[in-house]
Design a protein around this motif. Structure first.
Motif, PDB file in Angstrom:
ATOM      1  N   VAL A  44       8.813  98.821 -34.011  1.00 53.99           N
ATOM      2  CA  VAL A  44       9.643  98.445 -32.659  1.00 53.99           C
ATOM      3  C   VAL A  44      11.346  98.017 -33.661  1.00 53.99           C
ATOM      4  CG1 VAL A  44       9.951  96.310 -30.528  1.00 53.99           C
ATOM      5  CG2 VAL A  44       7.639  97.848 -30.590  1.00 53.99           C
ATOM      6  N   SER A  45      11.597  96.661 -34.448  1.00 49.17           N
ATOM      7  CA  SER A  45      12.454  96.117 -34.961  1.00 49.17           C
ATOM      8  C   SER A  45      13.049  97.355 -35.536  1.00 49.17           C
ATOM      9  CB  SER A  45      12.048  95.216 -35.786  1.00 49.17           C
ATOM     10  OG  SER A  45      13.248  94.517 -36.990  1.00 49.17           O
ATOM     11  N   ILE A  46      12.781  98.504 -36.252  1.00 47.75           N
ATOM     12  CA  ILE A  46      13.460  99.250 -36.994  1.00 47.75           C
ATOM     13  C   ILE A  46      13.609 100.258 -35.739  1.00 47.75           C
ATOM     14  CG2 ILE A  46      12.650 101.369 -38.791  1.00 47.75           C
ATOM     15  CD1 ILE A  46      10.952  99.637 -40.282  1.00 47.75           C
ATOM     16  N   VAL A  47      12.843 101.245 -35.310  1.00 48.58           N
ATOM     17  CA  VAL A  47      13.481 101.643 -33.828  1.00 48.58           C
ATOM     18  C   VAL A  47      14.839 100.449 -33.340  1.00 48.58           C
ATOM     19  CG1 VAL A  47      12.765 102.088 -31.830  1.00 48.58           C
ATOM     20  CG2 VAL A  47      11.036 102.893 -33.729  1.00 48.58           C
ATOM     21  N   ALA A  48      14.546  99.413 -32.975  1.00 49.79           N
ATOM     22  CA  ALA A  48      15.843  98.900 -32.010  1.00 49.79           C
ATOM     23  C   ALA A  48      16.737  98.676 -33.223  1.00 49.79           C
ATOM     24  CB  ALA A  48      15.589  97.578 -31.317  1.00 49.79           C
ATOM     25  N   ALA A  49      16.985  98.405 -34.314  1.00 46.07           N
ATOM     26  CA  ALA A  49      18.026  98.555 -35.253  1.00 46.07           C
ATOM     27  C   ALA A  49      18.586 100.063 -35.327  1.00 46.07           C
ATOM     28  CB  ALA A  49      18.156  97.248 -36.697  1.00 46.07           C
ATOM     29  N   GLY A  52      22.029 104.029 -33.118  1.00 38.45           N
ATOM     30  CA  GLY A  52      22.068 104.499 -31.729  1.00 38.45           C
ATOM     31  C   GLY A  52      21.073 104.383 -30.951  1.00 38.45           C
ATOM     32  N   GLY A  53      19.997 103.436 -31.528  1.00 41.54           N
ATOM     33  CA  GLY A  53      19.031 102.566 -30.638  1.00 41.54           C
ATOM     34  C   GLY A  53      17.806 103.592 -30.794  1.00 41.54           C
ATOM     35  N   GLU A  54      17.842 105.058 -32.248  1.00 40.81           N
ATOM     36  CA  GLU A  54      16.655 104.997 -31.721  1.00 40.81           C
ATOM     37  C   GLU A  54      15.986 106.037 -33.480  1.00 40.81           C
ATOM     38  OE1 GLU A  54      16.931 108.972 -29.358  1.00 40.81           O
ATOM     39  OE2 GLU A  54      18.264 109.880 -30.750  1.00 40.81           O
ATOM     40  N   ALA A  55      14.494 105.974 -33.806  1.00 42.07           N
ATOM     41  CA  ALA A  55      14.543 106.783 -34.903  1.00 42.07           C
ATOM     42  C   ALA A  55      13.598 107.921 -34.316  1.00 42.07           C
ATOM     43  CB  ALA A  55      14.179 105.179 -35.333  1.00 42.07           C
ATOM     44  N   CYS A  56      13.810 108.843 -35.274  1.00 40.88           N
ATOM     45  CA  CYS A  56      13.069 109.896 -35.589  1.00 40.88           C
ATOM     46  C   CYS A  56      11.566 109.284 -36.353  1.00 40.88           C
ATOM     47  CB  CYS A  56      13.770 110.701 -36.607  1.00 40.88           C
ATOM     48  SG  CYS A  56      12.624 112.391 -36.866  1.00 40.88           S
ATOM     49  N   VAL A  57      10.638 109.953 -36.735  1.00 43.04           N
ATOM     50  CA  VAL A  57       9.135 109.470 -36.878  1.00 43.04           C
ATOM     51  C   VAL A  57       9.519 110.229 -38.186  1.00 43.04           C
ATOM     52  CG1 VAL A  57       7.348 111.848 -36.264  1.00 43.04           C
ATOM     53  CG2 VAL A  57       6.703 109.664 -36.342  1.00 43.04           C
ATOM     54  N   ASP A  85       9.748 104.748 -25.574  1.00 40.47           N
ATOM     55  CA  ASP A  85      10.153 106.492 -24.941  1.00 40.47           C
ATOM     56  C   ASP A  85      10.478 107.236 -26.635  1.00 40.47           C
ATOM     57  OD1 ASP A  85      10.383 105.031 -22.395  1.00 40.47           O
ATOM     58  OD2 ASP A  85      12.804 104.966 -22.216  1.00 40.47           O
ATOM     59  N   ARG A  86       9.635 108.460 -25.750  1.00 45.16           N
ATOM     60  CA  ARG A  86       9.420 109.081 -27.347  1.00 45.16           C
ATOM     61  C   ARG A  86      10.027 110.370 -26.281  1.00 45.16           C
ATOM     62  NH1 ARG A  86       3.567 109.846 -27.984  1.00 45.16           N
ATOM     63  NH2 ARG A  86       2.549 110.719 -25.813  1.00 45.16           N
ATOM     64  N   THR A  87      11.086 110.981 -27.305  1.00 42.57           N
ATOM     65  CA  THR A  87      12.265 112.467 -27.046  1.00 42.57           C
ATOM     66  C   THR A  87      11.225 113.269 -28.130  1.00 42.57           C
ATOM     67  OG1 THR A  87      14.079 112.082 -27.649  1.00 42.57           O
ATOM     68  CG2 THR A  87      12.835 112.070 -25.423  1.00 42.57           C
ATOM     69  N   LYS A  88      11.148 114.710 -27.808  1.00 42.79           N
ATOM     70  CA  LYS A  88      10.353 115.812 -28.476  1.00 42.79           C
ATOM     71  C   LYS A  88      12.268 116.352 -29.168  1.00 42.79           C
ATOM     72  CE  LYS A  88       7.687 118.981 -30.526  1.00 42.79           C
ATOM     73  NZ  LYS A  88       6.116 119.619 -30.986  1.00 42.79           N
ATOM     74  N   ARG A  89      12.407 116.683 -29.860  1.00 40.77           N
ATOM     75  CA  ARG A  89      13.762 117.875 -30.132  1.00 40.77           C
ATOM     76  C   ARG A  89      12.752 118.409 -31.676  1.00 40.77           C
ATOM     77  NH1 ARG A  89      17.662 112.996 -30.805  1.00 40.77           N
ATOM     78  NH2 ARG A  89      17.082 111.875 -29.309  1.00 40.77           N
ATOM     79  N   GLY A  90      12.711 120.158 -31.071  1.00 43.77           N
ATOM     80  CA  GLY A  90      12.683 120.730 -31.945  1.00 43.77           C
ATOM     81  C   GLY A  90      10.882 120.217 -32.484  1.00 43.77           C
ATOM     82  N   VAL A  91      11.219 119.855 -33.505  1.00 40.79           N
ATOM     83  CA  VAL A  91       9.617 120.042 -34.711  1.00 40.79           C
ATOM     84  C   VAL A  91       9.390 117.982 -34.972  1.00 40.79           C
ATOM     85  CG1 VAL A  91       9.394 121.598 -35.551  1.00 40.79           C
ATOM     86  CG2 VAL A  91       9.946 120.087 -36.647  1.00 40.79           C
ATOM     87  N   TRP A  92      10.936 117.607 -34.883  1.00 38.86           N
ATOM     88  CA  TRP A  92      10.210 116.639 -34.453  1.00 38.86           C
ATOM     89  C   TRP A  92      10.488 115.527 -33.209  1.00 38.86           C
ATOM     90  CZ3 TRP A  92       9.164 115.612 -39.212  1.00 38.86           C
ATOM     91  CH2 TRP A  92       9.479 115.783 -40.083  1.00 38.86           C
ATOM     92  N   VAL A  93       9.996 114.004 -33.197  1.00 37.42           N
ATOM     93  CA  VAL A  93      10.212 113.762 -32.166  1.00 37.42           C
ATOM     94  C   VAL A  93      11.044 112.672 -32.249  1.00 37.42           C
ATOM     95  CG1 VAL A  93       8.361 111.688 -31.235  1.00 37.42           C
ATOM     96  CG2 VAL A  93       7.314 114.063 -31.341  1.00 37.42           C
ATOM     97  N   TYR A  94      11.085 111.754 -31.460  1.00 36.81           N
ATOM     98  CA  TYR A  94      12.198 110.351 -31.266  1.00 36.81           C
ATOM     99  C   TYR A  94      11.906 110.049 -30.682  1.00 36.81           C
ATOM    100  CZ  TYR A  94      16.068 113.703 -34.439  1.00 36.81           C
ATOM    101  OH  TYR A  94      16.320 113.902 -35.069  1.00 36.81           O
ATOM    102  N   TYR A  95      11.534 108.039 -31.263  1.00 37.69           N
ATOM    103  CA  TYR A  95      11.633 106.877 -30.464  1.00 37.69           C
ATOM    104  C   TYR A  95      12.833 105.990 -30.419  1.00 37.69           C
ATOM    105  CZ  TYR A  95       6.621 108.354 -31.380  1.00 37.69           C
ATOM    106  OH  TYR A  95       5.984 109.317 -31.169  1.00 37.69           O
ATOM    107  N   ALA A  96      13.116 105.284 -29.149  1.00 33.16           N
ATOM    108  CA  ALA A  96      14.308 104.483 -28.422  1.00 33.16           C
ATOM    109  C   ALA A  96      13.265 103.147 -27.822  1.00 33.16           C
ATOM    110  CB  ALA A  96      14.693 105.439 -27.661  1.00 33.16           C
TER     111      ALA A  96
END
Length: 113
Positions: A44-49, A52-57, A85-96
């Motif tokens: 959670v800390s890594i994603v929040a920091a 853009g407030g999101e990180a790729c898995v 929250d998560r969104t899929k972009r192509g083969v990767w999932v991004y978390y916010a």
């Protein structure tokens, strides 16, 4: 009406102002339990920091000495609890991080409004 843990936290008075009912405590506990694991708390800390407030898995895996399936499991727990929250972009999932949920948890624990 049954509230989710996230909805329960959003509508709760801070702990320092009013005791939490047993029912609400049962509904808030999954959020706290999800954050109680050191790996999940760091995620959670890594994603929040992240920019853009999101990180790729794919980027999150590099921060831990754990297998990709283990990281994915922890991310799933956080998502299902309503913290990410998560969104899929192509083969990767991004978390916010759901910042409003963290803010509501902070208010519940700290009592500031």
């Amino acid at each position: 009406m049954t509230l989710t843990p996230v909805e329960t936290v959003a509508c709760c008075s801070p702990l320092v102002r009013a005791p939490l009912s047993a029912d609400r405590a049962e509904r808030v506990a999954p959020l706290m339990k999800a954050l109680a694991d050191p790996v999940r708390l760091r995620l959670v800390s890594i994603v929040a920091a992240s920019d853009g407030g999101e990180a790729c898995v794919c980027d999150l895996n590099d921060a831990f000495d754990l297998s990709q399936p283990t990281i994915s499991h922890h991310l799933k727990v956080l998502h299902e609890a309503g913290l990410l929250d998560r969104t899929k972009r192509g083969v990767w999932v991004y978390y916010a991080v759901r910042r409003e949920v963290l803010a509501d948890l902070a208010t519940l624990i700290g009592g500031s409004a």
